[in-house]
Design a protein around this motif. Structure first.
Motif, PDB file in Angstrom:
ATOM      1  N   ASP A 177      -5.448  -0.267 -12.017  1.00  0.00           N
ATOM      2  CA  ASP A 177      -6.171  -1.152 -11.105  1.00  0.00           C
ATOM      3  C   ASP A 177      -7.686  -0.989 -11.257  1.00  0.00           C
ATOM      4  OD1 ASP A 177      -3.735  -2.042 -10.311  1.00  0.00           O
ATOM      5  OD2 ASP A 177      -3.673  -0.947  -8.426  1.00  0.00           O
ATOM      6  N   GLY A 209      -2.491  10.537 -11.437  1.00  0.00           N
ATOM      7  CA  GLY A 209      -1.575   9.833 -12.328  1.00  0.00           C
ATOM      8  C   GLY A 209      -0.977   8.677 -11.552  1.00  0.00           C
ATOM      9  N   LYS A 255      -6.800  -4.922  -2.251  1.00  0.00           N
ATOM     10  CA  LYS A 255      -5.825  -4.001  -2.864  1.00  0.00           C
ATOM     11  C   LYS A 255      -6.478  -3.216  -4.006  1.00  0.00           C
ATOM     12  CE  LYS A 255      -2.264  -1.918  -4.239  1.00  0.00           C
ATOM     13  NZ  LYS A 255      -1.682  -0.795  -3.531  1.00  0.00           N
ATOM     14  N   ALA A 278       2.802   4.596  -1.014  1.00  0.00           N
ATOM     15  CA  ALA A 278       2.622   5.591  -2.076  1.00  0.00           C
ATOM     16  C   ALA A 278       4.007   6.126  -2.439  1.00  0.00           C
ATOM     17  CB  ALA A 278       1.718   6.723  -1.603  1.00  0.00           C
ATOM     18  N   PHE A 311       0.810  -1.222   0.000  1.00  0.00           N
ATOM     19  CA  PHE A 311       0.000   0.000   0.000  1.00  0.00           C
ATOM     20  C   PHE A 311       0.839   1.266   0.000  1.00  0.00           C
ATOM     21  CE2 PHE A 311      -2.711  -3.320   1.861  1.00  0.00           C
ATOM     22  CZ  PHE A 311      -3.834  -3.208   1.054  1.00  0.00           C
ATOM     23  N   LYS A 318       3.505  13.126  -9.298  1.00  0.00           N
ATOM     24  CA  LYS A 318       3.314  13.791  -8.009  1.00  0.00           C
ATOM     25  C   LYS A 318       4.689  14.257  -7.550  1.00  0.00           C
ATOM     26  CE  LYS A 318       2.851  11.069  -4.306  1.00  0.00           C
ATOM     27  NZ  LYS A 318       2.454   9.962  -3.385  1.00  0.00           N
ATOM     28  N   PHE A 352      -7.066  12.993   0.705  1.00  0.00           N
ATOM     29  CA  PHE A 352      -7.424  12.719  -0.693  1.00  0.00           C
ATOM     30  C   PHE A 352      -8.594  13.567  -1.178  1.00  0.00           C
ATOM     31  CE2 PHE A 352      -5.108   9.419  -3.033  1.00  0.00           C
ATOM     32  CZ  PHE A 352      -4.058   9.293  -2.135  1.00  0.00           C
ATOM     33  N   LEU A 353      -8.571  14.829  -0.775  1.00  0.00           N
ATOM     34  CA  LEU A 353      -9.589  15.781  -1.253  1.00  0.00           C
ATOM     35  C   LEU A 353      -8.907  16.966  -1.924  1.00  0.00           C
ATOM     36  CD1 LEU A 353     -12.181  15.811   1.701  1.00  0.00           C
ATOM     37  CD2 LEU A 353     -12.388  14.700  -0.534  1.00  0.00           C
ATOM     38  N   GLN A 354      -7.686  16.767  -2.385  1.00  0.00           N
ATOM     39  CA  GLN A 354      -6.947  17.844  -3.033  1.00  0.00           C
ATOM     40  C   GLN A 354      -7.284  17.829  -4.531  1.00  0.00           C
ATOM     41  OE1 GLN A 354      -4.456  19.999  -1.517  1.00  0.00           O
ATOM     42  NE2 GLN A 354      -4.644  20.980  -3.523  1.00  0.00           N
ATOM     43  N   GLU A 369       3.241  19.270  -7.778  1.00  0.00           N
ATOM     44  CA  GLU A 369       3.299  20.147  -6.607  1.00  0.00           C
ATOM     45  C   GLU A 369       4.663  20.113  -5.915  1.00  0.00           C
ATOM     46  OE1 GLU A 369       2.131  17.211  -6.882  1.00  0.00           O
ATOM     47  OE2 GLU A 369       1.798  16.175  -4.986  1.00  0.00           O
ATOM     48  N   ARG A 372      -2.257  22.784  -9.431  1.00  0.00           N
ATOM     49  CA  ARG A 372      -2.012  22.135  -8.130  1.00  0.00           C
ATOM     50  C   ARG A 372      -2.325  23.056  -6.954  1.00  0.00           C
ATOM     51  NH1 ARG A 372      -1.194  16.522  -8.109  1.00  0.00           N
ATOM     52  NH2 ARG A 372       0.019  15.937  -9.929  1.00  0.00           N
ATOM     53  N   ILE A 427     -10.614  11.297  -5.610  1.00  0.00           N
ATOM     54  CA  ILE A 427      -9.969  12.348  -6.412  1.00  0.00           C
ATOM     55  C   ILE A 427     -10.895  12.758  -7.560  1.00  0.00           C
ATOM     56  CG2 ILE A 427      -7.953  12.936  -7.819  1.00  0.00           C
ATOM     57  CD1 ILE A 427      -6.402  10.851  -6.129  1.00  0.00           C
TER      58      ILE A 427
END
Ligand code: NAD
Ligand code: UGA
Length: 473
Positions: free
Chosen positions: A285, A278, A225, A173, A171, A344, A270-272, A423, A449, A236
């Motif tokens: 997935d 990407g 997963k 990132a 998991f 990112k 995860f609210l950006q 960003e 961004r 997103i």
């Protein structure tokens, strides 16, 4: 296998990529008594992992150089000797690539499992004694049955070989791989052999609290997963859909995100809003999930998840389109500074980066792009855009082209607009009073961004579009 939990002294990981390299480095760091060998067919990649200069590791992750520096040559090894690595191992991780199929049955949706099958066959051929095989790659639910079938065939041929198969998805990132591995929210282990499950749990127990090690059956683990990535990506697309709505209505998506994120049932992460997700996995997935749902006849479920991917592509095309519209309807021959190409910040990875789709759209419109990214190699940008960099940037040829810029300043010089697509921290601290006079007026900043200070940009005499509140200056 019956009896006691096998002690794990040697681990082999097949695949020295973004997951295999960092994951095994942290296991070696936290388990000094375990010898960890990461093997890969890609000799160039292995040579880079063995480079004496730790700043040249093939994967850029903050803090990874220090971890590798502590363990490499002690109990962490990188090698192209796949067979020897497997033969010596008590436990083999499969951490190979599983991209979307590009042709044949399920093309554009299903995962291409050829590398998983090849590595399972290598394990079947070269393992000795009892070997625990761990699926670390992200796989379609029920892939473990395929891996088991391949291993069982070898087991039938040589009675001294036995196998247990576990699912242990990763998991982490990118950009935060080291802290994600060192303090995971959870470690997930799926399997049907309790001893094998406990053997893997005992590896993680060196540093992960017991209540964070979750045990499930194989299929739940594989599906969890895909579901985790689908839920993250769905958030997103949801916030980006609202960002577009904010731009039409005078609301500000950051204020909306704060207002809804303080509801503990929704939460703030995860609210950006941005240029769309990407990275190598979210799209792959979800498409895989869509394919599997279709396979099981769940067409409405498939359509629901497909819409998450469609909204993401729409957001990227929308950003390219609004750049063109704001620049008087044409970007042909105009110099546009693109700041950031990685998907990112804090990674050199460009797989499925939003910058690729947005730059391609602008090149199609004839733009001259000056691209600057602090970590991405120019050859990678050329591969992603399917176009070599141009030698000069002058002339109104109408053909889109791009050049690499060595710095923000080089990119921005003579540009009609700046587009911020990644960003990177440095882009939050740009000095707009210094940059603005270098640009051709009237000049724009398109901040996908939301990293700039709007007041500073406006005070420098630049026009500003910011994701989620639109043209604000
Ligand atoms: P990657 O492409 O960076 O690395 C995979 C490596 O496997 C390559 O170096 C390749 O040469 C090697 N390989 C392939 N077949 C081989 C074989 N038969 N023998 C030896 N080596 C072989 O991929 P990655 O980003 O590390 O992803 C690996 C898996 O982990 C994927 O399933 C992905 O979905 C999943 N995952 C990735 C991330 C991420 O952040 N990148 C996070 C979680 C899960
Ligand atoms: C993601 C997941 O977060 C990991 O848990 C998972 O292991 C991994 O995929 C994987 O399976 O490969 P990653 O893609 O490395 O990790 O990075 P994220 O931080 O999730 O970002 C993905 C994309 O979403 C980036 O383009 C990022 O800029 C974008 N994003 C993220 C947003 O636009 N807004 C947000 O609020 C968060």
């Amino acid at each position: 296998m019956t009896g006691s939990v096998p002690a794990i002294r040697t681990i082999c990981c097949i695949g020295a990529g973004y997951v295999g390299g960092p994951t095994m480095a942290v296991i070696a760091d936290r388990c000094p008594g375990v010898q960890v060998t990461v093997v890969d067919l890609n000799a160039e990649r292995i040579a880079a992992w063995n480079d004496a200069d730790l700043s040249r590791l093939p994967v850029y992750e903050p803090g990874l150089d220090a971890v590798v520096g502590r363990c490499r040559g002690r109990n962490l090894f990188f090698s192209t000797e796949v067979e020897a690595g497997i033969a010596a191992a008590d436990m083999v991780f499969l951490s190979v690539n599983t991209p979307t199929k590009t042709k044949g049955l399920g093309a554009g949706q299903a995962s291409d499992l050829r590398w998983v099958e090849a590595s399972a066959r290598s394990v079947a051929a070269h393992a000795q004694g009892h070997t625990i095989v761990v699926e670390k790659s992200t796989l379609p639910v029920r892939t473990a049955a395929t891996v088991q079938a391949i291993l069982q065939a070898a087991q039938g041929e040589a009675e001294c070989k036995t196998f247990s198969v576990l699912s242990n998805p990763e998991f982490l990132a990118e950009g935060t791989a080291v802290p994600d591995l060192e303090q995971p929210d959870r470690v997930l282990i799926g399997g049907d052999d309790p001893q094998a499950i406990e053997a893997l749990a005992s590896v993680y127990a060196h540093w992960v609290p017991e209540d964070r090690i979750l045990r499930t059956n194989l299929w739940s683990s594989e599906l969890s997963k895909l579901t985790a990535n689908a839920f993250l990506a769905q958030r997103i697309s949801s916030i980006n859909s609202i960002a577009a709505f904010c731009e039409s209505t005078g609301a500000d998506v950051r204020e909306v995100a704060r207002a809804i994120g303080t509801d503990s049932r929704i939460g703030p992460k995860f609210l950006q809003a941005g240029p769309g997700f990407g990275g190598s996995c979210f799209q792959k997935d979800i498409l895989n999930l869509v394919y599997l749902c279709g396979h099981y006849g769940l067409h409405e479920v498939a359509a629901y998840w497909q819409s998450v991917v469609d909204l993401n592509a729409w957001q990227q095309h929308r950003i390219a389109r609004l750049v063109v519209n704001n620049l008087f309807g044409t970007v042909t021959g105009k110099r546009l500074a693109v700041l950031g190409f990685a998907f990112k910040a804090d990674t050199n990875d460009t797989r499925d980066a939003p910058a690729i789709r947005i730059c391609r759209d602008l090149l199609e419109e004839g733009a001259d792009l000056a691209i600057y990214d602090p970590k991405v190699a120019p050859e990678q940008i050329a591969r992603d855009l399917g176009m070599a960099p141009s030698a000069s940037s002058s002339g109104l040829t109408g053909e889109g082209r791009w050049q690499l810029a060595g710095s923000v300043h080089d990119a921005v010089c003579s540009a009609d607009a700046v587009l911020i697509l990644t960003e990177w921290q440095a882009f939050r601290q740009l000095s707009w009073p210094e940059l603005a006079p270098q640009m051709r007026q009237p000049a724009w900043v398109f901040d996908a961004r939301a990293v700039v200070d709007p007041e500073q940009v406006r005070a420098a005499g630049l026009r500003l579009w910011r994701v989620g509140d639109g043209n604000i200056g």
